[in-house]
Design a protein around this motif. Structure first.
Motif, PDB file in Angstrom:
ATOM      1  N   LYS A  16     -16.823  -6.066   7.953  1.00  0.00           N
ATOM      2  CA  LYS A  16     -15.782  -5.502   7.082  1.00  0.00           C
ATOM      3  C   LYS A  16     -15.857  -6.099   5.679  1.00  0.00           C
ATOM      4  O   LYS A  16     -15.670  -5.386   4.683  1.00  0.00           O
ATOM      5  CB  LYS A  16     -14.401  -5.767   7.688  1.00  0.00           C
ATOM      6  CG  LYS A  16     -14.111  -4.979   8.951  1.00  0.00           C
ATOM      7  CD  LYS A  16     -12.717  -5.309   9.492  1.00  0.00           C
ATOM      8  CE  LYS A  16     -12.419  -4.529  10.757  1.00  0.00           C
ATOM      9  NZ  LYS A  16     -11.080  -4.847  11.312  1.00  0.00           N
ATOM     10  N   GLY A  20     -16.355  -4.018   2.380  1.00  0.00           N
ATOM     11  CA  GLY A  20     -15.323  -4.135   1.351  1.00  0.00           C
ATOM     12  C   GLY A  20     -15.908  -4.555   0.009  1.00  0.00           C
ATOM     13  O   GLY A  20     -15.481  -4.069  -1.044  1.00  0.00           O
ATOM     14  N   SER A  84      -7.085   5.531   6.935  1.00  0.00           N
ATOM     15  CA  SER A  84      -6.311   4.282   6.896  1.00  0.00           C
ATOM     16  C   SER A  84      -7.216   3.071   7.128  1.00  0.00           C
ATOM     17  O   SER A  84      -7.050   2.018   6.510  1.00  0.00           O
ATOM     18  CB  SER A  84      -5.198   4.310   7.946  1.00  0.00           C
ATOM     19  OG  SER A  84      -5.752   4.512   9.246  1.00  0.00           O
ATOM     20  N   GLN A  85      -8.205   3.239   8.024  1.00  0.00           N
ATOM     21  CA  GLN A  85      -9.142   2.144   8.291  1.00  0.00           C
ATOM     22  C   GLN A  85     -10.049   1.918   7.085  1.00  0.00           C
ATOM     23  O   GLN A  85     -10.395   0.787   6.754  1.00  0.00           O
ATOM     24  CB  GLN A  85      -9.981   2.462   9.531  1.00  0.00           C
ATOM     25  CG  GLN A  85     -10.900   1.324   9.946  1.00  0.00           C
ATOM     26  CD  GLN A  85     -11.606   1.609  11.267  1.00  0.00           C
ATOM     27  OE1 GLN A  85     -11.239   2.528  11.985  1.00  0.00           O
ATOM     28  NE2 GLN A  85     -12.609   0.813  11.583  1.00  0.00           N
ATOM     29  N   SER A  87      -9.256   2.434   3.964  1.00  0.00           N
ATOM     30  CA  SER A  87      -8.439   1.741   2.955  1.00  0.00           C
ATOM     31  C   SER A  87      -8.247   0.274   3.318  1.00  0.00           C
ATOM     32  O   SER A  87      -8.265  -0.604   2.452  1.00  0.00           O
ATOM     33  CB  SER A  87      -7.075   2.428   2.835  1.00  0.00           C
ATOM     34  OG  SER A  87      -7.223   3.772   2.475  1.00  0.00           O
ATOM     35  N   GLU A  88      -8.081   0.011   4.602  1.00  0.00           N
ATOM     36  CA  GLU A  88      -7.887  -1.375   5.061  1.00  0.00           C
ATOM     37  C   GLU A  88      -9.112  -2.232   4.741  1.00  0.00           C
ATOM     38  O   GLU A  88      -8.997  -3.359   4.257  1.00  0.00           O
ATOM     39  CB  GLU A  88      -7.612  -1.382   6.568  1.00  0.00           C
ATOM     40  CG  GLU A  88      -7.439  -2.780   7.145  1.00  0.00           C
ATOM     41  CD  GLU A  88      -7.380  -2.767   8.663  1.00  0.00           C
ATOM     42  OE1 GLU A  88      -7.629  -3.832   9.267  1.00  0.00           O
ATOM     43  OE2 GLU A  88      -7.132  -1.697   9.243  1.00  0.00           O
ATOM     44  N   ILE A  89     -10.291  -1.677   4.998  1.00  0.00           N
ATOM     45  CA  ILE A  89     -11.522  -2.420   4.711  1.00  0.00           C
ATOM     46  C   ILE A  89     -11.665  -2.653   3.213  1.00  0.00           C
ATOM     47  O   ILE A  89     -12.110  -3.719   2.770  1.00  0.00           O
ATOM     48  CB  ILE A  89     -12.745  -1.652   5.263  1.00  0.00           C
ATOM     49  CG1 ILE A  89     -12.719  -1.659   6.788  1.00  0.00           C
ATOM     50  CG2 ILE A  89     -14.061  -2.274   4.753  1.00  0.00           C
ATOM     51  CD1 ILE A  89     -13.810  -0.841   7.431  1.00  0.00           C
ATOM     52  N   MET A  91      -9.464  -3.247   1.127  1.00  0.00           N
ATOM     53  CA  MET A  91      -8.584  -4.323   0.662  1.00  0.00           C
ATOM     54  C   MET A  91      -8.882  -5.659   1.337  1.00  0.00           C
ATOM     55  O   MET A  91      -8.154  -6.630   1.167  1.00  0.00           O
ATOM     56  CB  MET A  91      -7.120  -3.930   0.919  1.00  0.00           C
ATOM     57  CG  MET A  91      -6.661  -2.732   0.083  1.00  0.00           C
ATOM     58  SD  MET A  91      -4.905  -2.362   0.285  1.00  0.00           S
ATOM     59  CE  MET A  91      -4.874  -1.771   1.975  1.00  0.00           C
ATOM     60  N   THR A  92      -9.985  -5.708   2.130  1.00  0.00           N
ATOM     61  CA  THR A  92     -10.311  -6.925   2.876  1.00  0.00           C
ATOM     62  C   THR A  92     -10.714  -8.063   1.963  1.00  0.00           C
ATOM     63  O   THR A  92     -10.394  -9.228   2.204  1.00  0.00           O
ATOM     64  CB  THR A  92     -11.450  -6.641   3.884  1.00  0.00           C
ATOM     65  OG1 THR A  92     -11.030  -5.629   4.785  1.00  0.00           O
ATOM     66  CG2 THR A  92     -11.821  -7.904   4.664  1.00  0.00           C
TER      67      THR A  92
END
Length: 464
Positions: A16, A20, A84-85, A87-89, A91-92
């Protein structure tokens, strides 16, 4: 106690973090695509995401999230990687500066997983007694680039190279590589170079095998003090014929003595006396040559046999294959593809065992249709990529083979035509051909400005 199940090594956090980092800026995105491959990601989701990112970067030059999402939708994979996943990565991580470290860790983990996979393949093949399967798995491990030398700057390589050359000159070494015993061949090549593939080509009965055996004898002497051996794979002649050729080449004996057609008891008794006299001399050299006359052999078989020799405590210093067109891959490819795979495998074999490989090759019949029958690179039969993979190609040509009534002074003279020499000049030099002993010798009047030096191997000095 139940056996603990082994799990493959991976790090979802690092995967990730690497992705990212690629989302942060254009430079990191391009760098990540160059450093990483799909197999470096363990998670199926992260594999899909990396491939979509790489495609987006290739098309648009950036790893924009909306473009990546559109790519996933086009490929029908959006359900596997929710936005959503994605976007999450993104912001990792807050910086892409650590991307090279993430990439290095992922490549190493990927290498360990491949080792596990190939280890399992080897175990399954061993249970089935499948020698080809074992060789293939072993070859995959050897050819994997991750455990090898790290890339180095040209300046570092040059400094080490000059230091080695200086030490060799101080030690009085005329050649930095493996000497063949043929003066002009060593001058043209500097000696046979580790990692290189050499092709000896010619029409049938021109003397290809004889030259290869002569070179094998010369190299066996050069390798004597290094504890290395010559491995000669003969797909055409049996072991006894090869050994007879080696003996006649070494001593100049008439090879008819190894035939039952010779019924002269006096000559036979003289031959036995000569053999007894030369026995120790020949044995010292012959102990350094391993002969394999398997009728059917693939590059994978060859690799496995050389590896077994290494495991047995003997380093391989030279590999000779007689000859290329008799080899097979067992893959069912067309002949051109098969020859291409074989030549490429032999080149990799040279690199894997860090030694020269010599392969003999037939020439096409188109040579016979020309007035000048000297061979050229285009004559390589079913060539595939032989010419491309070879570091040097030399042709054996004897004019008296085609024109028996030529000037007597030209009889018994062979031309060795260096048609390709990646690390040196192309040229033609001559050797004496001794048909009764089926061997070549240096010509004393054709030494290309050779300056003789008193340089003999310890093995040769011991024969005085």
């Amino acid at each position: 106690m139940a056996e603990k199940k082994l799990t493959k090594p991976y790090s979802l956090e690092t995967e990730k973090a690497a992705l990212g980092s690629m989302f942060l800026d254009q430079e990191a995105a391009i760098q990540g695509c160059g450093l990483l491959k799909e197999e470096d990601f363990y998670s199926p989701t992260n594999k899909i995401l990396f491939m979509a990112t790489a495609s987006t970067v290739g098309e648009h030059g950036i790893a924009d999230l909306s473009l990546i999402w559109r790519r996933l939708e086009q490929e029908g994979k959006a359900e596997q990687v929710p936005f959503s996943q994605l976007s999450e990565i993104a912001m990792t991580v807050g910086t892409s500066i650590n991307l090279p470290r993430y990439a290095e860790e992922l490549r190493q983990l990927s290498y360990y997983r491949r080792c596990i996979d190939n280890g399992r393949k080897m175990m399954e093949a061993a249970c089935k007694q499948d020698e080809n399967g074992i060789s293939e798995a072993l070859g995959n491990l050897r050819e994997d680039g991750v455990g090898g030398d790290e890339p180095r700057t040209a300046a570092e390589v040059m400094a080490e190279y000059l230091q080695d050359l200086s030490e060799q000159r101080k030690n009085g070494k005329l050649f930095s590589r493996l000497q063949t015993g043929f003066i002009n061949l060593d001058l043209l090549t500097g000696g046979l170079r580790a990692d290189d593939l050499y092709i000896i080509a010619g029409r049938p009965a021109m003397g290809k095998t004889a030259l290869a055996l002569d070179i094998s004898r010369g190299c066996a002497k050069s390798l004597f003090t290094e504890g290395k051996t010559v491995v000669f794979f003969s797909l055409e002649m049996n072991k006894r014929d090869i050994v007879a050729r080696l003996y006649c080449g070494e001593t100049g004996s008439d090879n008819v003595m190894f035939s039952i057609r010779e019924n002269d008891d006096t000559r036979w008794a003289e031959f036995l006396r000569t053999f007894e006299k030369n026995g120790d001399f020949f044995e010292h050299m012959a102990k350094n040559i391993i002969v394999d006359d398997s009728n059917y052999i693939t590059p994978e078989n060859m690799r496995a046999k050389c590896h077994a020799i290494r495991i047995g405590g003997k380093e391989v210093g030279l590999i000779v294959v007689d000859y290329l067109q008799l080899m097979s891959t067992g893959r069912g490819d067309n002949r051109t593809q098969e020859l291409s795979h074989i030549s490429r495998s032999l080149k990799l074999l040279a690199k894997d065992f860090h030694c020269p490989v010599i392969a003999l090759s037939q020439l096409s019949r188109q040579v016979e249709s020309r007035a000048d029958k000297r061979p050229m690179l285009s004559d390589l039969r079913e060539s595939g990529s032989i010419e491309q993979d070879a570091d040097a190609v030399m042709f054996v040509y004897r004019e008296d083979y085609y024109f028996p009534d030529i000037d007597p002074e030209k009889k018994g003279i062979a031309e060795i035509i260096m048609g390709k020499n990646r690390k040196g000049p192309v040229d033609i030099f001559k050797l004496a051909w001794l048909p009764k002993a089926t061997t070549f010798r240096n010509l004393t009047n054709d030494t290309k400005n050779w300056k003789p030096v008193n340089q003999k191997s310890p093995w040769e000095e011991g024969q005085k």
